[in-house]
Design a protein around this motif. Sequence first.
Motif, PDB file in Angstrom:
ATOM      1  N   ALA A 502       6.357   3.855   3.789  1.00 51.51           N
ATOM      2  CA  ALA A 502       4.867   4.434   4.415  1.00 51.51           C
ATOM      3  C   ALA A 502       4.665   5.842   4.305  1.00 51.51           C
ATOM      4  O   ALA A 502       3.530   6.313   4.216  1.00 51.51           O
ATOM      5  CB  ALA A 502       4.985   3.680   5.858  1.00 51.51           C
ATOM      6  N   VAL A 503       5.813   6.632   4.710  1.00 45.02           N
ATOM      7  CA  VAL A 503       5.121   8.026   4.989  1.00 45.02           C
ATOM      8  C   VAL A 503       5.062   8.694   3.683  1.00 45.02           C
ATOM      9  O   VAL A 503       3.961   9.351   3.551  1.00 45.02           O
ATOM     10  CB  VAL A 503       6.590   8.749   5.661  1.00 45.02           C
ATOM     11  CG1 VAL A 503       6.128  10.252   5.684  1.00 45.02           C
ATOM     12  CG2 VAL A 503       6.759   8.350   6.892  1.00 45.02           C
ATOM     13  N   ASP A 504       5.595   8.350   2.596  1.00 45.42           N
ATOM     14  CA  ASP A 504       5.486   8.972   1.088  1.00 45.42           C
ATOM     15  C   ASP A 504       4.273   8.501   0.748  1.00 45.42           C
ATOM     16  O   ASP A 504       3.424   9.378   0.303  1.00 45.42           O
ATOM     17  CB  ASP A 504       6.577   8.378   0.369  1.00 45.42           C
ATOM     18  CG  ASP A 504       6.546   8.960  -1.006  1.00 45.42           C
ATOM     19  OD1 ASP A 504       6.181   9.902  -1.222  1.00 45.42           O
ATOM     20  OD2 ASP A 504       6.474   8.201  -1.857  1.00 45.42           O
ATOM     21  N   PHE A 505       4.024   7.237   1.101  1.00 43.04           N
ATOM     22  CA  PHE A 505       2.614   6.547   0.439  1.00 43.04           C
ATOM     23  C   PHE A 505       1.505   6.986   1.173  1.00 43.04           C
ATOM     24  O   PHE A 505       0.570   7.478   0.587  1.00 43.04           O
ATOM     25  CB  PHE A 505       2.928   4.875   0.816  1.00 43.04           C
ATOM     26  CG  PHE A 505       1.705   4.464  -0.172  1.00 43.04           C
ATOM     27  CD1 PHE A 505       1.356   4.323  -1.411  1.00 43.04           C
ATOM     28  CD2 PHE A 505       0.843   3.627   0.734  1.00 43.04           C
ATOM     29  CE1 PHE A 505       0.499   3.586  -1.750  1.00 43.04           C
ATOM     30  CE2 PHE A 505      -0.527   2.941   0.194  1.00 43.04           C
ATOM     31  CZ  PHE A 505      -0.583   2.789  -1.161  1.00 43.04           C
ATOM     32  N   GLY A 506       1.625   7.293   2.604  1.00 45.72           N
ATOM     33  CA  GLY A 506       0.346   7.986   3.114  1.00 45.72           C
ATOM     34  C   GLY A 506      -0.018   9.388   2.810  1.00 45.72           C
ATOM     35  O   GLY A 506      -1.045   9.531   2.749  1.00 45.72           O
ATOM     36  N   ARG A 507       1.309   9.911   2.440  1.00 44.32           N
ATOM     37  CA  ARG A 507       1.016  11.537   2.063  1.00 44.32           C
ATOM     38  C   ARG A 507       0.457  11.629   0.865  1.00 44.32           C
ATOM     39  O   ARG A 507      -0.701  12.240   0.513  1.00 44.32           O
ATOM     40  CB  ARG A 507       2.283  12.125   1.952  1.00 44.32           C
ATOM     41  CG  ARG A 507       2.362  13.607   1.712  1.00 44.32           C
ATOM     42  CD  ARG A 507       3.642  14.370   2.226  1.00 44.32           C
ATOM     43  NE  ARG A 507       4.402  14.155   3.312  1.00 44.32           N
ATOM     44  CZ  ARG A 507       5.531  13.749   3.631  1.00 44.32           C
ATOM     45  NH1 ARG A 507       6.122  13.513   2.648  1.00 44.32           N
ATOM     46  NH2 ARG A 507       5.867  13.698   4.904  1.00 44.32           N
ATOM     47  N   ARG A 508       0.801  10.758  -0.288  1.00 40.26           N
ATOM     48  CA  ARG A 508       0.145  10.725  -1.633  1.00 40.26           C
ATOM     49  C   ARG A 508      -1.364  10.122  -1.578  1.00 40.26           C
ATOM     50  O   ARG A 508      -1.982  10.742  -2.218  1.00 40.26           O
ATOM     51  CB  ARG A 508       1.078   9.645  -2.497  1.00 40.26           C
ATOM     52  CG  ARG A 508       2.431  10.443  -2.730  1.00 40.26           C
ATOM     53  CD  ARG A 508       3.018   9.809  -3.956  1.00 40.26           C
ATOM     54  NE  ARG A 508       2.376   8.503  -4.388  1.00 40.26           N
ATOM     55  CZ  ARG A 508       3.344   7.402  -4.614  1.00 40.26           C
ATOM     56  NH1 ARG A 508       4.540   7.360  -3.985  1.00 40.26           N
ATOM     57  NH2 ARG A 508       2.843   6.242  -4.835  1.00 40.26           N
ATOM     58  N   MET A 509      -1.571   9.271  -0.600  1.00 38.10           N
ATOM     59  CA  MET A 509      -2.728   8.930  -0.604  1.00 38.10           C
ATOM     60  C   MET A 509      -3.754   9.800  -0.191  1.00 38.10           C
ATOM     61  O   MET A 509      -5.100   9.915  -0.495  1.00 38.10           O
ATOM     62  CB  MET A 509      -2.692   7.734   0.400  1.00 38.10           C
ATOM     63  CG  MET A 509      -3.851   6.644   0.086  1.00 38.10           C
ATOM     64  SD  MET A 509      -3.301   4.823  -0.103  1.00 38.10           S
ATOM     65  CE  MET A 509      -4.436   3.981   0.947  1.00 38.10           C
ATOM     66  N   CYS A 510      -3.412  10.609   1.047  1.00 36.01           N
ATOM     67  CA  CYS A 510      -4.355  11.820   1.446  1.00 36.01           C
ATOM     68  C   CYS A 510      -4.404  12.757   0.510  1.00 36.01           C
ATOM     69  O   CYS A 510      -5.636  13.285   0.327  1.00 36.01           O
ATOM     70  CB  CYS A 510      -3.450  12.343   2.799  1.00 36.01           C
ATOM     71  SG  CYS A 510      -3.423  11.221   4.117  1.00 36.01           S
ATOM     72  N   GLU A 511      -3.315  13.174  -0.464  1.00 40.35           N
ATOM     73  CA  GLU A 511      -3.528  14.025  -1.289  1.00 40.35           C
ATOM     74  C   GLU A 511      -4.841  13.522  -2.245  1.00 40.35           C
ATOM     75  O   GLU A 511      -5.567  14.537  -2.983  1.00 40.35           O
ATOM     76  CB  GLU A 511      -2.343  14.288  -2.004  1.00 40.35           C
ATOM     77  CG  GLU A 511      -1.195  15.254  -1.386  1.00 40.35           C
ATOM     78  CD  GLU A 511       0.071  15.296  -1.674  1.00 40.35           C
ATOM     79  OE1 GLU A 511       0.442  14.859  -2.717  1.00 40.35           O
ATOM     80  OE2 GLU A 511       0.893  15.801  -0.928  1.00 40.35           O
TER      81      GLU A 511
END
Length: 593
Positions: A502-511
């Motif tokens: 979740a954290v990794d995916f959320g970060r990539r999505m925001c970028e």
Amino acid sequence: MKNIRNFCIIAHIDHGKSTLADRLLEYTNTIKVTEGQMLDDMDLERERGITIKSHAIQMEYIHKGEKYTLNLIDTPGHVDFSYEVSRSIAACEGALLIVDATQGVQAQTISNLYMAIEHDLEIIPVINKCDMVNAMPEEVEDEIIDLLGCKREEIIRASGRTGMGVDEILQAVVERIPHPEGDEDAPLQALIFDSVFNSFRGIIAYFKIVNGSIKSGDEVAFINTGKEYTADEIGVLKMEMSPRKELHCGDVGYIVSGIKTATEVKVGDTITHVERPCDKAISGFEEVKPMVFAGLYPIETEDFENLRASLEKLQLNDASLTFQPESSVALGFGFRCGFLGLLHMEIVQERLDREFNMDVITTVPNVSYLVYDKQGGVKEVHNPAGMPEVTLIDHIEEPYIKASIITTTNFIGPIMTLCLGKRGELLKQEYISGNRVELHYSMPLGEIVIDFYDKLKSISKGYASFDYHQDGFRPSKLVKLDILLNGEPVDALSTLTHIDNAVDFGRRMCEKLKELLPRQQFDIAIQAAIGAKIIARETVKQLRKDVTAKCYGGDVSRKRKLLEKQKKGKKRMKQIGNVEVPQKAFLAVLKLD
């Protein structure tokens, strides 16, 4: 009837099915082949070089002085269109199994072959592309013998480009494939295996007669829907439709009866006579299992009914598409559609645009989950927006699949790394022949939905082939990841994901969204959140006008006064400004890497 042969062509992607079909049509003088892949008549098929639809066509062939009618169905090879293949197999007695001499047996070859064997079809193995410099017919023959247990002399070597072996294939079709079994005098029983929508003549159904016969002008009934019609025109499928007065047992043909409503024709339905109906419908036709769910929404809300009509017409021609209405806070009314895979979803979107002029927004694809609440109730959730409150959930179960990947030994390492990254567990590993190995994995369907197949192709240089079937549900630690723009959740971008990713995916999505969202007159805060906890944030900086440009010289308080005035305006604008999310952003989320 003893001079009719119904057969289909099955193979993996790019093994030369459609090219070989061209040679068969040319050899039997059915049509003049003016360009490659004559049966792929859709623009999309031509552009991408893939077969999307099964195509039925009738050929005539003289063998030992007798005339034979051959009904050929060319099928797609891609795993996303395997439902088309299952329907074609239901309408045949035999199949040409085509294997590429340069690549050997691949995953889709095996899965289509098993489907054909389940329906008791006679299999004729053919090695295609034998004229290529890098062909290895001996090794491929060994693989086919291992797979089928046939004799070496039963395997035909051919080439779709030069036409070598075409005569042998046609002889084998006549000699080895059984003629259709059926009773000419029994009540009419015909299986609908496909249908198309024609804006002038209504819905045209393609069928294969199992028992009995039909004349034009007969009164017919469709068993499952219970509707009755008059057969205005019947005929056989050449390159164009060619009308006939009467069709007999074993024939494959079409019927025009002025049907207007799309829901009245179901693939797998049985046609019979009104006066002398048959006892029961033809069985053995499987329902389609959608693998990927995504929302389709019209860009203009008033196009909702047009979208419904377009989807119904498209469903006639593509029975593996399923849809039901749903609504979203951000996008209004639309449909939750089930597809067999990502390529299928892309093709449906393209066809809606080209054939029906429908512009649609597609949400992030996902699969269906089972949510168990603390009272012991269970609910099926397709859409993250439909998730109950976190406090009410006992546990969530997600669908798993059994995957089989066939590859050469030098790609085992990277493929195993990819599967482990997708939470896969290795069940077993088998060496097939030479340096080829088959890996069996158990994996969550949600992990392979988005980009697994593309990654697999790229790390194996296109050599690994992949096939899967469903394997029930298992409990899993899943969380709902929301994307907030200026504190407002965008429900079309929310996803269900495993807690570890979740954290990794959320970060990539925001970028990614930061790159794609157009800048506004105010700052846009992009946040990824699980429940109330923010796990990642990016800011799209505002566009600023240099308000101090005209202010030269004098005291600094003059500049500060102008900047303060601008700051107030920005604050007011932020309160009323809203952020438009472009369609590009929805799609880019799917291709995060």
